[in-house]
Scaffold this motif. Sequence first.
Motif, PDB file in Angstrom:
ATOM      1  N   VAL A 173      56.644  70.703  95.098  1.00 49.73           N
ATOM      2  CA  VAL A 173      56.412  70.739  93.660  1.00 49.73           C
ATOM      3  C   VAL A 173      56.468  72.181  93.183  1.00 49.73           C
ATOM      4  N   ARG A 174      57.181  72.404  92.095  1.00 50.60           N
ATOM      5  CA  ARG A 174      57.254  73.739  91.490  1.00 50.60           C
ATOM      6  C   ARG A 174      56.180  73.847  90.414  1.00 50.60           C
ATOM      7  N   ILE A 175      55.279  74.814  90.565  1.00 48.23           N
ATOM      8  CA  ILE A 175      54.207  75.006  89.596  1.00 48.23           C
ATOM      9  C   ILE A 175      54.223  76.453  89.112  1.00 48.23           C
ATOM     10  N   THR A 176      53.362  76.747  88.156  1.00 48.94           N
ATOM     11  CA  THR A 176      53.268  78.098  87.604  1.00 48.94           C
ATOM     12  C   THR A 176      52.092  78.831  88.234  1.00 48.94           C
ATOM     13  N   TYR A 177      52.032  80.140  87.973  1.00 51.49           N
ATOM     14  CA  TYR A 177      50.898  80.920  88.470  1.00 51.49           C
ATOM     15  C   TYR A 177      49.586  80.417  87.872  1.00 51.49           C
ATOM     16  N   HIS A 178      49.631  79.986  86.628  1.00 49.82           N
ATOM     17  CA  HIS A 178      48.407  79.465  85.999  1.00 49.82           C
ATOM     18  C   HIS A 178      47.921  78.227  86.738  1.00 49.82           C
ATOM     19  N   ASN A 179      48.843  77.335  87.102  1.00 51.60           N
ATOM     20  CA  ASN A 179      48.464  76.142  87.861  1.00 51.60           C
ATOM     21  C   ASN A 179      47.814  76.512  89.188  1.00 51.60           C
ATOM     22  N   TRP A 180      48.471  77.426  89.891  1.00 50.41           N
ATOM     23  CA  TRP A 180      48.013  77.771  91.235  1.00 50.41           C
ATOM     24  C   TRP A 180      46.676  78.501  91.201  1.00 50.41           C
ATOM     25  N   MET A 181      46.539  79.480  90.339  1.00 51.63           N
ATOM     26  CA  MET A 181      45.321  80.277  90.304  1.00 51.63           C
ATOM     27  C   MET A 181      44.143  79.506  89.720  1.00 51.63           C
ATOM     28  N   SER A 182      44.431  78.481  88.932  1.00 46.11           N
ATOM     29  CA  SER A 182      43.362  77.663  88.376  1.00 46.11           C
ATOM     30  C   SER A 182      42.869  76.607  89.348  1.00 46.11           C
ATOM     31  N   SER A 183      43.589  76.434  90.464  1.00 46.45           N
ATOM     32  CA  SER A 183      43.223  75.370  91.403  1.00 46.45           C
ATOM     33  C   SER A 183      41.927  75.672  92.139  1.00 46.45           C
ATOM     34  N   SER A 184      41.687  76.941  92.463  1.00 48.96           N
ATOM     35  CA  SER A 184      40.453  77.314  93.160  1.00 48.96           C
ATOM     36  C   SER A 184      40.231  78.813  92.997  1.00 48.96           C
ATOM     37  N   LYS A 185      38.998  79.227  93.177  1.00 49.48           N
ATOM     38  CA  LYS A 185      38.663  80.645  93.064  1.00 49.48           C
ATOM     39  C   LYS A 185      39.306  81.436  94.193  1.00 49.48           C
ATOM     40  N   GLU A 186      39.398  80.847  95.382  1.00 51.97           N
ATOM     41  CA  GLU A 186      40.020  81.527  96.519  1.00 51.97           C
ATOM     42  C   GLU A 186      41.489  81.800  96.251  1.00 51.97           C
ATOM     43  N   SER A 187      42.211  80.808  95.729  1.00 53.26           N
ATOM     44  CA  SER A 187      43.632  80.991  95.413  1.00 53.26           C
ATOM     45  C   SER A 187      43.821  82.081  94.369  1.00 53.26           C
ATOM     46  N   CYS A 188      42.947  82.092  93.381  1.00 53.75           N
ATOM     47  CA  CYS A 188      43.030  83.108  92.334  1.00 53.75           C
ATOM     48  C   CYS A 188      42.800  84.507  92.908  1.00 53.75           C
ATOM     49  N   GLN A 189      41.789  84.653  93.752  1.00 52.40           N
ATOM     50  CA  GLN A 189      41.476  85.955  94.320  1.00 52.40           C
ATOM     51  C   GLN A 189      42.571  86.440  95.265  1.00 52.40           C
ATOM     52  N   MET A 190      43.142  85.529  96.053  1.00 54.86           N
ATOM     53  CA  MET A 190      44.227  85.924  96.954  1.00 54.86           C
ATOM     54  C   MET A 190      45.438  86.397  96.166  1.00 54.86           C
ATOM     55  N   THR A 191      45.791  85.679  95.104  1.00 58.07           N
ATOM     56  CA  THR A 191      46.944  86.069  94.296  1.00 58.07           C
ATOM     57  C   THR A 191      46.705  87.403  93.604  1.00 58.07           C
ATOM     58  N   LYS A 192      45.497  87.587  93.082  1.00 54.23           N
ATOM     59  CA  LYS A 192      45.150  88.873  92.482  1.00 54.23           C
ATOM     60  C   LYS A 192      45.208  89.997  93.519  1.00 54.23           C
ATOM     61  N   GLY A 193      44.791  89.678  94.761  1.00 52.46           N
ATOM     62  CA  GLY A 193      44.832  90.678  95.825  1.00 52.46           C
ATOM     63  C   GLY A 193      46.249  91.102  96.163  1.00 52.46           C
ATOM     64  N   VAL A 194      47.167  90.137  96.230  1.00 55.72           N
ATOM     65  CA  VAL A 194      48.573  90.465  96.497  1.00 55.72           C
ATOM     66  C   VAL A 194      49.133  91.354  95.398  1.00 55.72           C
ATOM     67  N   TRP A 195      48.829  91.017  94.156  1.00 47.06           N
ATOM     68  CA  TRP A 195      49.315  91.822  93.030  1.00 47.06           C
ATOM     69  C   TRP A 195      48.713  93.227  93.064  1.00 47.06           C
TER      70      TRP A 195
END
Length: 224
Positions: A153-175
């Motif tokens: 499934v193709r989703i957006t960053y908003h979808n992915w980062m809103s799924s859980s706090k861990e996903s949001c923090q990991m994505t922010k960390g990569v950036w």
Amino acid sequence: MPFPAYGAFGHGFAVSRLIQIVALISVVGLTAHCIAEMIEYSVLPFPTMIGTIAIGAFAILYVSFTSFLYLVSALPLHLTAACDAMFFIGFLLISALMGDPVALLHCQDPVHLDESIYSPQTEKRNHEPEFSAGLAPFVQRNTFDKSNRIEFVRITYHNWMSSSKESCQMTKGVWGLGLVLMTLFLASAVCSSAIWFNLRKQNKEQLESKVNKLEKVDSTDSYC
């Protein structure tokens, strides 16, 4: 092994290389973890994530090799400055592309995804208990079609980062690490360029000094 004596720019280059290795290993590991988690939930990894891990893995080899050449005083500084500038541009593009959606999102409290932002295909996904609460409305784990291929499934960053706090923090960390690496490669490019110009200037002055000495010797011999 004696440390190359290149002054303040030499110390700056060495420190930036050391921090680069640490940051590159961190960003590759964090990005790999994000991609693995996306694959687990049949989410298509973001192109910027793929680009980050590809450039990061290659940069680890490059930084390690050039650091060894620097220690043995065999580093082509002008080529190193050009390569560092290319890595700076690469991480600049990745940080810009990823930062456009990521910078505006917060990781305070994970929220359920808004169904209005899904595509028609993702809105029809079934809820399954083993999924994370945020991804459940639109991701179906390991869905196989008739060809035994996993349907991603193709989703957006908003979808992915809103799924859980861990996903949001990991994505922010990569950036964030991408921004750090962008700055570090710019610093190492400037330092290596400055060292190269200083060495070139010193070599030119030494050559002119030798030429002047030879001219003085020739004039003395002709006078005698």
